[in-house]
Write a protein that holds these residues in place. Structure first.
Motif: not given
Length: 123
Positions: A79-88, A13-18
């Protein structure tokens, strides 16, 4: 032969993290910079982030600065990519790639690519 396998994508969902992972096998990548790229439907591929071979230098696209963090574990060849505050607008297939140089660059010099992992940001 170097192989890269991305994982960690999914629906959020928007605002989530992966957290995406890029695991290398076959050859050592400890002397290479590694980048993350993404391609949304109907758009050109764009550089998202890159990290130098030592991990001491990173670079981010303006669109993800402050929200994404790249890191690497050379012992695990990952290698990692932390993605926070995700947007559409972050919805895309995300690819990792190995650069033929140790320094970071978001645009040029990438020789090996993974198959990608889908990230979808939607409510």
């Amino acid at each position: 032969q170097l192989q890269l396998v991305e994982s960690g994508g999914g629906l959020v969902q928007p605002g989530g993290s992966l957290r995406l992972s890029c695991a290398a096998s076959g050859l050592s990548v400890e002397h290479a910079a590694i980048g993350w790229f993404r391609q949304a439907p109907g758009k050109e591929r764009e550089g998202v982030s890159c990290i130098s071979s030592s991990g001491g230098s990173t670079n981010y696209a303006d669109s993800v600065k402050g929200r994404f963090t790249i890191s690497r574990d050379n012992a695990k060849k990952t290698v990692y990519l932390q993605m926070n505050s995700l947007k559409p607008e972050d919805t895309a297939i995300y690819y990792c790639a190995v650069r033929l140089f140790s320094v970071c660059d978001l645009f040029h010099g990438y020789a090996y690519w993974g198959q990608g992992t889908q990230v979808t940001v939607s409510s």
